[in-house]
Design a protein around this motif. Structure first.
Motif, PDB file in Angstrom:
ATOM      1  N   GLN A   4       0.858  -1.178   0.000  1.00  0.00           N
ATOM      2  CA  GLN A   4       0.000   0.000   0.000  1.00  0.00           C
ATOM      3  C   GLN A   4       0.901   1.238   0.000  1.00  0.00           C
ATOM      4  OE1 GLN A   4      -2.891  -0.009   3.189  1.00  0.00           O
ATOM      5  NE2 GLN A   4      -4.218  -1.492   2.156  1.00  0.00           N
ATOM      6  N   TRP A   5       0.366   2.360  -0.456  1.00  0.00           N
ATOM      7  CA  TRP A   5       1.179   3.575  -0.574  1.00  0.00           C
ATOM      8  C   TRP A   5       1.779   3.980   0.771  1.00  0.00           C
ATOM      9  CZ3 TRP A   5       1.112   8.612   1.320  1.00  0.00           C
ATOM     10  CH2 TRP A   5       1.929   9.525   0.642  1.00  0.00           C
ATOM     11  N   TYR A  31      -0.899  -6.662  -9.290  1.00  0.00           N
ATOM     12  CA  TYR A  31      -1.200  -5.757  -8.160  1.00  0.00           C
ATOM     13  C   TYR A  31      -2.295  -6.351  -7.270  1.00  0.00           C
ATOM     14  CZ  TYR A  31      -5.202  -4.176 -11.000  1.00  0.00           C
ATOM     15  OH  TYR A  31      -6.373  -4.130 -11.756  1.00  0.00           O
ATOM     16  N   ASP A  77       3.526  -2.154 -11.923  1.00  0.00           N
ATOM     17  CA  ASP A  77       3.173  -0.818 -11.434  1.00  0.00           C
ATOM     18  C   ASP A  77       4.113  -0.453 -10.287  1.00  0.00           C
ATOM     19  OD1 ASP A  77       0.373  -0.161 -12.787  1.00  0.00           O
ATOM     20  OD2 ASP A  77       0.303  -2.275 -12.167  1.00  0.00           O
ATOM     21  N   TRP A 103       5.051   2.477  -7.281  1.00  0.00           N
ATOM     22  CA  TRP A 103       4.733   3.685  -6.529  1.00  0.00           C
ATOM     23  C   TRP A 103       5.874   4.702  -6.649  1.00  0.00           C
ATOM     24  CZ3 TRP A 103      -0.016   4.517  -5.420  1.00  0.00           C
ATOM     25  CH2 TRP A 103      -0.858   3.569  -4.836  1.00  0.00           C
ATOM     26  N   GLU A 129       1.817  12.356  -4.169  1.00  0.00           N
ATOM     27  CA  GLU A 129       0.407  12.121  -3.845  1.00  0.00           C
ATOM     28  C   GLU A 129      -0.456  13.163  -4.537  1.00  0.00           C
ATOM     29  OE1 GLU A 129      -0.392  12.551   0.356  1.00  0.00           O
ATOM     30  OE2 GLU A 129       0.946  14.274   0.535  1.00  0.00           O
ATOM     31  N   ALA A 149      -2.672   8.467  -5.290  1.00  0.00           N
ATOM     32  CA  ALA A 149      -1.261   8.761  -5.551  1.00  0.00           C
ATOM     33  C   ALA A 149      -0.905   8.243  -6.940  1.00  0.00           C
ATOM     34  CB  ALA A 149      -0.381   8.111  -4.494  1.00  0.00           C
ATOM     35  N   HIS A 203       1.327   6.395  -9.960  1.00  0.00           N
ATOM     36  CA  HIS A 203       2.209   5.245 -10.101  1.00  0.00           C
ATOM     37  C   HIS A 203       2.558   5.098 -11.573  1.00  0.00           C
ATOM     38  CE1 HIS A 203      -1.042   2.575 -11.721  1.00  0.00           C
ATOM     39  NE2 HIS A 203      -1.812   3.321 -10.932  1.00  0.00           N
ATOM     40  N   LYS A 212      -4.584   5.014  -2.635  1.00  0.00           N
ATOM     41  CA  LYS A 212      -3.381   4.682  -1.868  1.00  0.00           C
ATOM     42  C   LYS A 212      -3.475   3.301  -1.229  1.00  0.00           C
ATOM     43  CE  LYS A 212      -2.128   9.452  -0.555  1.00  0.00           C
ATOM     44  NZ  LYS A 212      -1.992  10.395   0.579  1.00  0.00           N
ATOM     45  N   VAL A 267       7.581  -1.668  -5.535  1.00  0.00           N
ATOM     46  CA  VAL A 267       8.492  -0.566  -5.187  1.00  0.00           C
ATOM     47  C   VAL A 267       9.872  -0.866  -5.747  1.00  0.00           C
ATOM     48  CG1 VAL A 267       9.698   0.621  -3.300  1.00  0.00           C
ATOM     49  CG2 VAL A 267       7.239   0.121  -3.107  1.00  0.00           C
TER      50      VAL A 267
END
Length: 373
Positions: free
Chosen positions: A221-222, A314, A329, A331, A335, A342, A344, A362, A368
Motif C-alpha cells: 500500500q502507498w 497488483y 506498477d 509507486w 500524492e 497517488a 504510479h 493509496k 516498489v
C-alpha cells in the motif's frame, strides 16, 4: 685476599708479608680463599699486548688454597700485596691497563666490564688500538619488561555477525532481513534491478504465495511504501514525504519521485536514438525478456539497460489480486491533492510504453523500486 700475577720477562719474585710467602712464577695461577670460604669470581679477562715489550698480562680469577689466618692479618696482607702487584703491572707495561677489585663485608666481589658503557668504579685503560687487543666478556643486561606493553592485550576487530556478513560486494544486502538485490547504473542513476521484498505491515506476496514474493517482490500500500502511518492513506502526508524519502527502502536508498522516473525515461530514449534504435520504446528496453504474457504484436522485452522490470501484477483496495504476468506498477513518493490517491508508473505487456500518467487509491498494492541517494 691474595693475587698471583705473572709478568713475562721478569724472573721469579718472592714476597714475604707478615709470615705469608707468595711465589710469583711465570705461567702460575693464583688462587684465593678466605674464611668463611667465599668464592671471588672475575667476569672478564684482559689480554694486553704492549707495543714496546710485547708483554702479556693476564689477570684471572681463582680460588686461594686454604689460608687460615686472622681476618685482620689477611686484610693487611691483601692491601700490601695489591700495592706490589700494581707496581709490577706498571713496570711490565708503559700503557696502563684497567682492573678493579671490589670488596664487601661478605667477602664477595664481582668485576664486570662492557665494550659500550664504562663502569664508573673501573678505571679505563688508554691503549694503542693498532697494537693492543682487548678481549672482553660482555655481560648480558637484565631486561625489565615494559609492563604497560606486556599487560596490554590487542583486541581483535569485531566480527561482523549481521545478516549481511557474507554478502558479495557486488550486490545490495538489506541489513534488516538479509535480502539481496542486484543493482544497475543507468546514466547518472543507480537503481535496484529487482523489486523490493522487505516485509512490513500492509504489504503482500501476490496471492499470498512466498514463491511469488521471491520472483516478483512484495506489493505495498502507498503508506507502507512511504513508511507512514496508515491514516495518510486517506489524507495528505504533505511535508512528511521529504525531498528524498527513504520510506520502506534500505538505508542509503529512497523511493523515486516522478522526476527520477522522467530522468530514467529520457536517458533510455536518447540512448536508443544514439544507438540507431529509435523504434524501440522505453517500456521494451527496461523490461525483462521473459515472464511476460505473449501478445499479438510480438513485442518482446530486451532489458537493454538492466532495469529488469517484471509483471508483478497488483492487489486492489478490496484485497483481490490481478494481472500477474501482464503488467508492472511502481509507486513514487508523490500524492494527489485529494489525499486519497497517488500516482504510479505502469508497464503493460501489450504495448511499449512506460508512463506515469496513472492514479489510483493509496490502498492499492503496487511494487516498489528503490533508487540510490
Amino acid at each position: 685476599m691474595l693475587k698471583w700475577v705473572t709478568l713475562h720477562g721478569i724472573g721469579p719474585i718472592v714476597l714475604t708479608v707478615l709470615g705469608l710467602s707468595v711465589v710469583l712464577l711465570t705461567g702460575c695461577r693464583t688462587e684465593t680463599q678466605s674464611q668463611p670460604a667465599p668464592v671471588v669470581k672475575s667476569s672478564s679477562s684482559v689480554l694486553v699486548q704492549s707495543s714496546s715489550s710485547e708483554a702479556e698480562t693476564i689477570v684471572d680469577s681463582a680460588v686461594v688454597d686454604s689460608v687460615t689466618t686472622d681476618t685482620a692479618v689477611v686484610d693487611t696482607a691483601t692491601k700490601e700485596i695489591k700495592a706490589v702487584v700494581d707496581t709490577l703491572i706498571q713496570y711490565g707495561s708503559s700503557e696502563s691497563s684497567s682492573s678493579s677489585v671490589a670488596e664487601s663485608s661478605s667477602a664477595e666481589a664481582e668485576l664486570s666490564s662492557s665494550s659500550e658503557t664504562p663502569v664508573d668504579s673501573v678505571p679505563q685503560a688508554t691503549v694503542d688500538s693498532s697494537v693492543q687487543e682487548v678481549a672482553l666478556e660482555e655481560s648480558q643486561p637484565e631486561v625489565t619488561p615494559d609492563t604497560a606493553t606486556a599487560d596490554t592485550v590487542m583486541s581483535e576487530a569485531p566480527k561482523d555477525t549481521s545478516l549481511c556478513a557474507d554478502a558479495p560486494a557486488a550486490v545490495l544486502c538489506d541489513k534488516r532481513d538479509g535480502q539481496m538485490y542486484r543493482t544497475v547504473r543507468i546514466g547518472t542513476q543507480v537503481w535496484m534491478a529487482q523489486n523490493l521484498n522487505h516485509a512490513v505491515e500492509n504489504s503482500w506476496c501476490y496471492m499470498n504465495s512466498l514463491e511469488n514474493c521471491s520472483n516478483y517482490g512484495r506489493l505495498y500500500q502507498w503508506t507502507a511504501a512511504m513508511a507512514l502511518d496508515k491514516a495518510y492513506g486517506h489524507s495528505l502526508a504533505g511535508e512528511h514525504l521529504g525531498e528524498r524519502h527513504q520510506g520502506v527502502c534500505p538505508d542509503g536508498w529512497f523511493v523515486p519521485t516522478d522526476k527520477d522516473m522522467e530522468i530514467l525515461v529520457h536517458y533510455v530514449a536518447e540512448s536508443n536514438k544514439a544507438a540507431g534504435l529509435a523504434s524501440e520504446e522505453v517500456g521494451t528496453s527496461i523490461r525483462k525478456e521473459s515472464g511476460w504474457e505473449e501478445n499479438d504484436e510480438e513485442i518482446l522485452g530486451t532489458n537493454r539497460y538492466g532495469f529488469g522490470a517484471v509483471p508483478a501484477g497488483y492487489r486492489d483496495a478490496n484485497g483481490s489480486f490481478a494481472f500477474l504476468g501482464e503488467e508492472a506498477d511502481f509507486w513514487v513518493a508523490e500524492e494527489d491533492p485529494n489525499g486519497t490517491q497517488a500516482p504510479h508508473w505502469n508497464l503493460y505487456y501489450a504495448n511499449q510504453n512506460f508512463s506515469g500518467e496513472y492514479r489510483n487509491l493509496k490502498t492499492f498494492g503496487f511494487s516498489v523500486r528503490c533508487i540510490k541517494k
